[in-house]
Each structure stands twice: as C-alpha cells, then as structure tokens.
Design an enzyme around this catalytic site. Sequence first.
Site, PDB file in Angstrom:
ATOM      1  CB  VAL A   1      -1.015   0.042   1.172  1.00  7.45           C
ATOM      2  CG1 VAL A   1      -2.007  -1.098   1.086  1.00  7.45           C
ATOM      3  CG2 VAL A   1      -0.297   0.067   2.533  1.00  7.45           C
TER       4      VAL A   1
ATOM      5  CE1 TYR B   1      -0.656   0.324  18.278  1.00  9.66           C
ATOM      6  CE2 TYR B   1      -1.680   2.499  18.205  1.00  9.66           C
ATOM      7  CZ  TYR B   1      -1.508   1.230  17.674  1.00  9.66           C
ATOM      8  OH  TYR B   1      -2.179   0.884  16.529  1.00  9.66           O
TER       9      TYR B   1
ATOM     10  CE  LYS C   1      -3.979   1.355  13.857  1.00 13.65           C
ATOM     11  NZ  LYS C   1      -4.317   0.689  12.587  1.00 13.65           N
TER      12      LYS C   1
HETATM   13  P1  NAD Z   1      -1.549  -8.705  10.949  1.00 10.96           P
HETATM   14  O1  NAD Z   1      -0.066  -8.677  11.058  1.00 10.96           O
HETATM   15  O2  NAD Z   1      -2.190 -10.018  10.791  1.00 10.96           O
HETATM   16  O3  NAD Z   1      -2.036  -7.734   9.786  1.00 10.96           O
HETATM   17  C1  NAD Z   1      -1.343  -6.562   9.446  1.00 10.96           C
HETATM   18  C2  NAD Z   1      -1.310  -6.551   7.951  1.00 10.96           C
HETATM   19  O4  NAD Z   1      -0.737  -5.358   7.459  1.00 10.96           O
HETATM   20  C3  NAD Z   1      -0.500  -7.711   7.359  1.00 10.96           C
HETATM   21  O5  NAD Z   1      -1.318  -8.435   6.481  1.00 10.96           O
HETATM   22  C4  NAD Z   1       0.604  -7.011   6.589  1.00 10.96           C
HETATM   23  O6  NAD Z   1       0.966  -7.713   5.428  1.00 10.96           O
HETATM   24  C5  NAD Z   1      -0.076  -5.692   6.272  1.00 10.96           C
HETATM   25  N1  NAD Z   1       0.845  -4.643   5.871  1.00 10.96           N
HETATM   26  C6  NAD Z   1       1.793  -3.998   6.592  1.00 10.96           C
HETATM   27  N2  NAD Z   1       2.476  -3.132   5.817  1.00 10.96           N
HETATM   28  C7  NAD Z   1       1.926  -3.203   4.577  1.00 10.96           C
HETATM   29  C8  NAD Z   1       2.169  -2.569   3.331  1.00 10.96           C
HETATM   30  N3  NAD Z   1       3.167  -1.656   3.188  1.00 10.96           N
HETATM   31  N4  NAD Z   1       1.413  -2.901   2.258  1.00 10.96           N
HETATM   32  C9  NAD Z   1       0.430  -3.833   2.370  1.00 10.96           C
HETATM   33  N5  NAD Z   1       0.145  -4.477   3.515  1.00 10.96           N
HETATM   34  C10 NAD Z   1       0.886  -4.154   4.604  1.00 10.96           C
HETATM   35  O7  NAD Z   1      -2.080  -7.957  12.269  1.00 10.96           O
HETATM   36  P2  NAD Z   1      -3.555  -7.468  12.671  1.00 10.96           P
HETATM   37  O8  NAD Z   1      -3.494  -7.311  14.134  1.00 10.96           O
HETATM   38  O9  NAD Z   1      -4.561  -8.321  12.054  1.00 10.96           O
HETATM   39  O10 NAD Z   1      -3.624  -5.991  12.057  1.00 10.96           O
HETATM   40  C11 NAD Z   1      -4.634  -5.546  11.180  1.00 10.96           C
HETATM   41  C12 NAD Z   1      -5.104  -4.153  11.561  1.00 10.96           C
HETATM   42  O11 NAD Z   1      -5.749  -4.215  12.826  1.00 10.96           O
HETATM   43  C13 NAD Z   1      -4.007  -3.111  11.680  1.00 10.96           C
HETATM   44  O12 NAD Z   1      -4.462  -1.874  11.188  1.00 10.96           O
HETATM   45  C14 NAD Z   1      -3.835  -3.010  13.188  1.00 10.96           C
HETATM   46  O13 NAD Z   1      -3.325  -1.743  13.551  1.00 10.96           O
HETATM   47  C15 NAD Z   1      -5.267  -3.162  13.617  1.00 10.96           C
HETATM   48  N6  NAD Z   1      -5.480  -3.487  15.026  1.00 10.96           N
HETATM   49  C16 NAD Z   1      -4.832  -4.565  15.594  1.00 10.96           C
HETATM   50  C17 NAD Z   1      -5.054  -4.860  16.941  1.00 10.96           C
HETATM   51  C18 NAD Z   1      -4.340  -5.997  17.607  1.00 10.96           C
HETATM   52  O14 NAD Z   1      -4.218  -5.993  18.834  1.00 10.96           O
HETATM   53  N7  NAD Z   1      -3.874  -7.001  16.887  1.00 10.96           N
HETATM   54  C19 NAD Z   1      -5.937  -4.066  17.694  1.00 10.96           C
HETATM   55  C20 NAD Z   1      -6.588  -2.995  17.066  1.00 10.96           C
HETATM   56  C21 NAD Z   1      -6.347  -2.722  15.740  1.00 10.96           C
HETATM   57  O1  0WE Z   2      -1.707  -1.604  15.541  1.00 13.12           O
HETATM   58  C1  0WE Z   2      -1.193  -2.487  16.182  1.00 13.12           C
HETATM   59  C2  0WE Z   2       0.163  -3.021  15.816  1.00 13.12           C
HETATM   60  C3  0WE Z   2       0.671  -2.391  14.566  1.00 13.12           C
HETATM   61  C4  0WE Z   2       2.107  -2.646  14.245  1.00 13.12           C
HETATM   62  C5  0WE Z   2       2.818  -3.782  14.624  1.00 13.12           C
HETATM   63  C6  0WE Z   2       4.151  -3.917  14.240  1.00 13.12           C
HETATM   64  C7  0WE Z   2       5.005  -5.083  14.651  1.00 13.12           C
HETATM   65  C8  0WE Z   2       6.078  -5.354  13.617  1.00 13.12           C
HETATM   66  C9  0WE Z   2       2.739  -1.679  13.522  1.00 13.12           C
HETATM   67  N1  0WE Z   2       4.031  -1.793  13.148  1.00 13.12           N
HETATM   68  C10 0WE Z   2       4.730  -2.891  13.477  1.00 13.12           C
HETATM   69  N2  0WE Z   2       6.026  -2.974  13.056  1.00 13.12           N
HETATM   70  C11 0WE Z   2       6.744  -4.116  13.140  1.00 13.12           C
HETATM   71  O2  0WE Z   2       7.948  -4.141  12.789  1.00 13.12           O
HETATM   72  N3  0WE Z   2      -1.858  -2.951  17.285  1.00 13.12           N
HETATM   73  C12 0WE Z   2      -3.081  -2.302  17.689  1.00 13.12           C
HETATM   74  C13 0WE Z   2      -1.361  -4.054  18.120  1.00 13.12           C
HETATM   75  C14 0WE Z   2      -0.563  -3.440  19.218  1.00 13.12           C
HETATM   76  O3  0WE Z   2       0.721  -3.091  19.032  1.00 13.12           O
HETATM   77  C15 0WE Z   2       1.156  -2.513  20.209  1.00 13.12           C
HETATM   78  C16 0WE Z   2       0.129  -2.502  21.153  1.00 13.12           C
HETATM   79  C17 0WE Z   2      -0.990  -3.104  20.505  1.00 13.12           C
HETATM   80  C18 0WE Z   2      -2.351  -3.307  21.092  1.00 13.12           C
HETATM   81  C19 0WE Z   2       2.393  -1.976  20.520  1.00 13.12           C
HETATM   82  C20 0WE Z   2       2.600  -1.453  21.784  1.00 13.12           C
HETATM   83  C21 0WE Z   2       1.570  -1.444  22.710  1.00 13.12           C
HETATM   84  C22 0WE Z   2       0.330  -1.964  22.417  1.00 13.12           C
END
Ligand code: NAD
Ligand code: 0WE
Length: 262
Positions: free
Chosen positions: A65, A157, A164
């Site tokens: 993206v 975070y 966000k």
């Molecule tokens: P995930 O790692 O399964 O998904 C993250 C995705 O982002 C991956 O598929 C990765 O390939 C994609 N991505 C990252 N950089 C990219 C790029 N340059 N181009 C295309 N794709 C890219 O983790 P997830 O937790 O399912 O995260 C999905 C969304 O949910 C994110 O926006 C994350 O911030 C949000 N989110 C996660 C949590 C959590 O605790 N896991 C909580 C709230 C929100």
């Molecule tokens: O949005 C997220 C995580 C997003 C994320 C995760 C990574 C790990 C690998 C963004 N960038 C990276 N870069 C990497 O190299 N969440 C909402 C999950 C998350 O991440 C945290 C949280 C929570 C919740 C990080 C610190 C504290 C809380």
Amino acid sequence: MGFMAGKRALIVGLASNRSIAWGIAQAFAREGAELAFTYQNDKLKSRVEEMAGELGSKLTYPLDVGSDTEIDAVMQWLKKEWGGFEVLVHSVGFAPRDQLSGTYIESVTREGFKIAHDISSYSLAALAKAALPLMEKRNSAILTLTYLGAVRAVPNYNVMGLAKASLEANVRFLAADLGPRGIRVNGISAGAIKTLAAAGISGFRKMLGHMERVSPIRRNVTPEDVGNAAAFLCSDLAAGIAGEILYVDGGYNIIGMYLEDS
Ligand code: NAD
Ligand code: 0WE
C-alpha cells in the site's frame, strides 16, 4: 441467505490465520459475500492463496500500500475480474519496529513518523481514491481497523497512536466526501489481539492479561468478534452508519477505574 449476499469484498491485510482480516473474511464468507484478497509480498503469496481457497476465492493479487502504482494495478485487475465491487476492508498498520518500544519522546523520529502515517493512514485515502470509480453508487462500504492508542496514551504504542488518530480523522473526511456517492466509511477500534503484528511486542502478554481481568466482558476479544461487527458495518444492516468508530473491545475503553476484588 446471508446478510452479505450479493456483496463483493476486497480484503487488504491478510497475513496469517490469526489476522483480524481472517476473522473478517470468515464472517463475510459465512454471510454470503464474494471475496478477493491482496498480499503484501511474495513471502505471503502462497499462504494467502491457500486461505482464499478455503473461503472459495481464487482472487488474490500483490499489493504494497506504499505504492500508488500497485494500488492502481489492483483496481485495474478488479475492474477486469468484477467490473465493480461493494466492500473494501483496510486492515493494515505499520511503523518501524524501533518506534514501538520505550517512551514516545525517546523513540519517535521524523522517518518513523513518516512511514507510520504513510502506511497506516494515508493508504486508506489512497485506496479509497483508486477504488471510487469501482465502488460508487452501489450501497458500498469501506472499513478500516484502528486502536485505542488513537485517543489515549497507551504505553509503547507511541507514534502508531498518532497514525491511528490520523486514520480516524481520515474515516470522517472520507465518509463526508463518499457518503453522497454511495459509499459509507467506518472504522472498528479493536481490543488487543495476539496477531503477527503483535508478536514480539514487549509486554503484549501482560497487556492481554490486564484487559482480560478488567474489561466489562472479562475476556479478550477475538478476530471472530471483530469479523462479526465488520460484517454488520459493511452490510446494508448498517445503512444508517457513516463516519463512525465502533469499539469492539469488550468495553475496555469505557472503564474509568478498576478496583481489585470487584
Ligand atoms: P496482521 O499482522 O495479521 O495484519 C497486518 C497486515 O498489514 C498484514 O497483512 C501485513 O501484510 C499488512 N501490511 C503492513 N504493511 C503493509 C504494506 N506496506 N502494504 C500492504 N500491507 C501491509 O495484524 P492485525 O493485528 O490483524 O492488524 C490488522 C489491523 O488491525 C491493523 O491496522 C492493526 O493496527 C489493527 N489493530 C490490531 C489490533 C491488535 O491488537 N492485533 C488491535 C486494534 C487494531
Ligand atoms: O496496531 C497495532 C500493531 C501495529 C504494528 C505492529 C508492528 C510489529 C512489527 C505496527 N508496526 C509494526 N512494526 C513491526 O515491525 N496494534 C493495535 C497491536 C498493538 O501493538 C502494540 C500494542 C498493541 C495493542 C504496541 C505497543 C503497545 C500496544
């Protein structure tokens, strides 16, 4: 018949069977939607193809993206495959690893800020812009995933919280522009879930334990919980909802204090 019958959905952000995007895809398929997926890079290609197949989809395509060229290519591909589509899920977030540990003031850099905002927020607008001709006037919906760190200072975070916050503003501006063109734009603010994006983040297990104890539902949310809410928001059941951030966090965000032994 499922409540998403007749909807064609593009899902961006599937990486593993723990991804929030996977919970969303499963709920969409169960409710009768037709699915297409993108994968970030060749490393994820075969895994995403396999998971797509499980849900009856043969439609997968590469997409980073951060690239406008690749975004345009995806839309050309879908124009050929589908002509148009009704649902776009943006489930992508990224900041360089060093941005997500230590204090905000220590870790934030100009480059980290730029990458986090580009990949985690601007990409939603970029995708919406490119998808507009294919999605308009179809009772369509765009959905993104956000986190509490947008509105509260959550430890570690850091700059992702700023990204966000920008993403949530992006939802409102896009909703105002695209609503009149037949596209509702919303976000889900999910509670913490152990996905790839959470793997190796220091203190993540402790955070999950805390939320499990204190959140009103006394458990952590799952990709399935988020998927069900996503299916609702992207279906015509949510025809009256636009520009909204829906918390799917078991009510954690409404707690003002937690008393032990309560
Ligand atoms: P995930 O790692 O399964 O998904 C993250 C995705 O982002 C991956 O598929 C990765 O390939 C994609 N991505 C990252 N950089 C990219 C790029 N340059 N181009 C295309 N794709 C890219 O983790 P997830 O937790 O399912 O995260 C999905 C969304 O949910 C994110 O926006 C994350 O911030 C949000 N989110 C996660 C949590 C959590 O605790 N896991 C909580 C709230 C929100
Ligand atoms: O949005 C997220 C995580 C997003 C994320 C995760 C990574 C790990 C690998 C963004 N960038 C990276 N870069 C990497 O190299 N969440 C909402 C999950 C998350 O991440 C945290 C949280 C929570 C919740 C990080 C610190 C504290 C809380």
